[in-house]
Motif scaffolding. Structure first.
Motif, mmCIF file in Angstrom:
data_model
loop_
_atom_site.group_PDB
_atom_site.id
_atom_site.type_symbol
_atom_site.label_atom_id
_atom_site.label_comp_id
_atom_site.label_asym_id
_atom_site.label_seq_id
_atom_site.Cartn_x
_atom_site.Cartn_y
_atom_site.Cartn_z
ATOM 1 N N ASN A 1 0.766 -1.244 0.000
ATOM 2 C CA ASN A 1 0.000 0.000 0.000
ATOM 3 C C ASN A 1 0.796 1.292 0.000
ATOM 4 O OD1 ASN A 1 -2.728 -1.140 0.215
ATOM 5 N ND2 ASN A 1 -1.986 -1.920 2.175
ATOM 6 N N TYR A 2 2.088 1.216 0.287
ATOM 7 C CA TYR A 2 2.844 2.452 0.470
ATOM 8 C C TYR A 2 4.109 2.547 -0.372
ATOM 9 C CZ TYR A 2 -0.373 3.241 4.280
ATOM 10 O OH TYR A 2 -1.510 3.432 5.014
ATOM 11 N N ARG A 3 4.163 1.854 -1.473
ATOM 12 C CA ARG A 3 5.314 2.027 -2.358
ATOM 13 C C ARG A 3 5.185 3.383 -3.038
ATOM 14 N NH1 ARG A 3 6.438 -3.725 -5.366
ATOM 15 N NH2 ARG A 3 6.031 -5.042 -3.560
ATOM 16 N N ALA A 4 6.313 3.915 -3.411
ATOM 17 C CA ALA A 4 6.331 5.193 -4.136
ATOM 18 C C ALA A 4 6.727 4.915 -5.583
ATOM 19 C CB ALA A 4 7.333 6.148 -3.493
ATOM 20 N N PHE A 5 6.404 5.845 -6.450
ATOM 21 C CA PHE A 5 6.853 5.736 -7.834
ATOM 22 C C PHE A 5 8.379 5.807 -7.853
ATOM 23 C CE2 PHE A 5 2.506 7.318 -8.197
ATOM 24 C CZ PHE A 5 1.989 6.452 -9.157
ATOM 25 N N ALA A 6 8.990 5.149 -8.814
ATOM 26 C CA ALA A 6 10.451 5.083 -8.912
ATOM 27 C C ALA A 6 11.071 6.473 -8.821
ATOM 28 C CB ALA A 6 10.857 4.411 -10.224
ATOM 29 N N GLY A 7 12.060 6.611 -7.953
ATOM 30 C CA GLY A 7 12.753 7.883 -7.802
ATOM 31 C C GLY A 7 12.078 8.868 -6.870
ATOM 32 N N GLU A 8 10.945 8.492 -6.281
ATOM 33 C CA GLU A 8 10.215 9.411 -5.404
ATOM 34 C C GLU A 8 10.244 8.968 -3.940
ATOM 35 O OE1 GLU A 8 6.297 10.005 -7.049
ATOM 36 O OE2 GLU A 8 7.099 11.069 -8.790
ATOM 37 N N GLY A 9 11.180 8.110 -3.598
ATOM 38 C CA GLY A 9 11.288 7.636 -2.225
ATOM 39 C C GLY A 9 12.738 7.627 -1.767
ATOM 40 N N ASP A 10 13.024 6.802 -0.778
ATOM 41 C CA ASP A 10 14.337 6.779 -0.148
ATOM 42 C C ASP A 10 15.244 5.637 -0.597
ATOM 43 O OD1 ASP A 10 13.620 8.995 1.454
ATOM 44 O OD2 ASP A 10 12.646 7.671 2.908
ATOM 45 N N ILE A 11 14.744 4.712 -1.390
ATOM 46 C CA ILE A 11 15.562 3.577 -1.838
ATOM 47 C C ILE A 11 16.590 4.095 -2.844
ATOM 48 C CG2 ILE A 11 15.501 1.383 -3.099
ATOM 49 C CD1 ILE A 11 12.692 0.945 -1.893
ATOM 50 N N PRO A 12 17.839 3.652 -2.746
ATOM 51 C CA PRO A 12 18.883 4.137 -3.664
ATOM 52 C C PRO A 12 18.786 3.467 -5.045
ATOM 53 C CG PRO A 12 19.816 2.530 -2.170
ATOM 54 C CD PRO A 12 18.385 2.742 -1.732
ATOM 55 N N LEU A 13 17.668 3.693 -5.733
ATOM 56 C CA LEU A 13 17.425 3.033 -7.021
ATOM 57 C C LEU A 13 18.493 3.343 -8.063
ATOM 58 C CD1 LEU A 13 13.560 3.330 -7.530
ATOM 59 C CD2 LEU A 13 14.891 1.310 -6.925
ATOM 60 N N VAL A 14 18.953 4.572 -8.115
ATOM 61 C CA VAL A 14 19.978 4.923 -9.111
ATOM 62 C C VAL A 14 21.240 4.104 -8.860
ATOM 63 C CG1 VAL A 14 21.468 6.774 -9.978
ATOM 64 C CG2 VAL A 14 19.025 7.205 -9.596
ATOM 65 N N ASP A 15 21.643 3.974 -7.601
ATOM 66 C CA ASP A 15 22.826 3.168 -7.269
ATOM 67 C C ASP A 15 22.605 1.700 -7.632
ATOM 68 O OD1 ASP A 15 24.087 5.432 -6.238
ATOM 69 O OD2 ASP A 15 23.414 5.024 -4.192
ATOM 70 N N SER B 1 0.423 0.902 -4.477
ATOM 71 C CA SER B 1 0.246 1.955 -3.480
ATOM 72 C C SER B 1 -1.174 2.479 -3.494
ATOM 73 C CB SER B 1 1.219 3.111 -3.728
ATOM 74 O OG SER B 1 0.812 3.887 -4.827
ATOM 75 N N ARG B 2 -1.563 2.999 -2.368
ATOM 76 C CA ARG B 2 -2.874 3.635 -2.268
ATOM 77 C C ARG B 2 -2.925 4.874 -3.155
ATOM 78 N NH1 ARG B 2 -4.004 2.961 4.236
ATOM 79 N NH2 ARG B 2 -4.272 0.694 4.133
ATOM 80 N N VAL B 3 -1.797 5.558 -3.272
ATOM 81 C CA VAL B 3 -1.739 6.743 -4.134
ATOM 82 C C VAL B 3 -2.023 6.350 -5.578
ATOM 83 C CG1 VAL B 3 -0.205 8.523 -5.075
ATOM 84 C CG2 VAL B 3 -0.184 8.032 -2.629
ATOM 85 N N ALA B 4 -1.337 5.314 -6.064
ATOM 86 C CA ALA B 4 -1.559 4.859 -7.441
ATOM 87 C C ALA B 4 -2.977 4.329 -7.618
ATOM 88 C CB ALA B 4 -0.531 3.800 -7.821
ATOM 89 N N ASP B 5 -3.476 3.599 -6.625
ATOM 90 C CA ASP B 5 -4.836 3.053 -6.714
ATOM 91 C C ASP B 5 -5.894 4.144 -6.819
ATOM 92 O OD1 ASP B 5 -3.789 0.514 -6.523
ATOM 93 O OD2 ASP B 5 -4.390 0.212 -4.422
ATOM 94 N N ALA B 6 -5.634 5.287 -6.203
ATOM 95 C CA ALA B 6 -6.601 6.385 -6.225
ATOM 96 C C ALA B 6 -6.560 7.192 -7.523
ATOM 97 C CB ALA B 6 -6.359 7.313 -5.031
ATOM 98 N N MET B 7 -5.541 6.974 -8.320
ATOM 99 C CA MET B 7 -5.385 7.732 -9.569
ATOM 100 C C MET B 7 -6.187 7.096 -10.692
ATOM 101 S SD MET B 7 -1.257 8.329 -9.416
ATOM 102 C CE MET B 7 -1.155 9.474 -10.790
ATOM 103 N N ASP B 8 -6.498 7.905 -11.699
ATOM 104 C CA ASP B 8 -7.039 7.368 -12.936
ATOM 105 C C ASP B 8 -6.017 6.366 -13.480
ATOM 106 O OD1 ASP B 8 -8.774 7.678 -15.512
ATOM 107 O OD2 ASP B 8 -6.689 7.990 -16.163
ATOM 108 N N PRO B 9 -6.454 5.180 -13.929
ATOM 109 C CA PRO B 9 -5.497 4.165 -14.376
ATOM 110 C C PRO B 9 -4.543 4.644 -15.474
ATOM 111 C CG PRO B 9 -7.679 3.202 -14.175
ATOM 112 C CD PRO B 9 -7.835 4.679 -13.974
ATOM 113 N N VAL B 10 -5.035 5.430 -16.410
ATOM 114 C CA VAL B 10 -4.163 5.925 -17.475
ATOM 115 C C VAL B 10 -3.114 6.864 -16.894
ATOM 116 C CG1 VAL B 10 -4.086 7.310 -19.584
ATOM 117 C CG2 VAL B 10 -5.890 5.605 -19.279
#
Length: 118
Positions: free
Chosen positions: A50-64, A84-93
């Motif tokens: 429920n709480y994942r963020a879009f890539a690059g919008e959180g604290d995980i060192p994805l670029v590394d 995530s709840r954020v993504a679920d609340a968005m229009d799918p497109v």
């Protein structure tokens, strides 16, 4: 047989040094999501669903992480995996568009060539 391994400090690969030690032949695909350093939900499972963020919008060192994978020379595919709840609340497109944009952006920051959209 393929084995899926999650780069999350609480399970899977706990640090970048261990990721560097894994032979390239085992690292060919990446599903990208981000997240907060501190728990957001009631449990690790709740955070993961429920709480994942879009890539690059959180604290995980994805670029590394992506740079390490790219340096190994065997990365063949990468794409978003945002629960995530954020993504679920968005229009799918719109959610799909944002997932695509943030994924392409973090791949580009890691120096990984991203094919042009058709």
């Amino acid at each position: 047989m393929d084995v899926q391994l999650e780069f999350v400090p609480v399970f899977g690969v706990p640090n970048l040094d261990l990721l560097r030690s894994i032979p390239a032949e085992y690292l060919w695909s990446a599903q990208l999501a981000d997240g907060a350093r501190e728990p957001q939900g009631e449990s690790l499972a709740d955070d993961g669903l429920n709480y994942r963020a879009f890539a690059g919008e959180g604290d995980i060192p994805l670029v590394d992480v992506l740079r390490i994978l790219a340096e190994k020379g065997n990365l063949r595919q990468a794409g978003p995996e945002t629960f995530s709840r954020v993504a679920d609340a968005m229009d799918p497109v719109e959610a799909g568009r944002r997932d695509g944009e943030t994924t392409r952006a973090v791949l580009a920051r890691a120096g990984i060539a991203v094919p042009k959209r058709p």
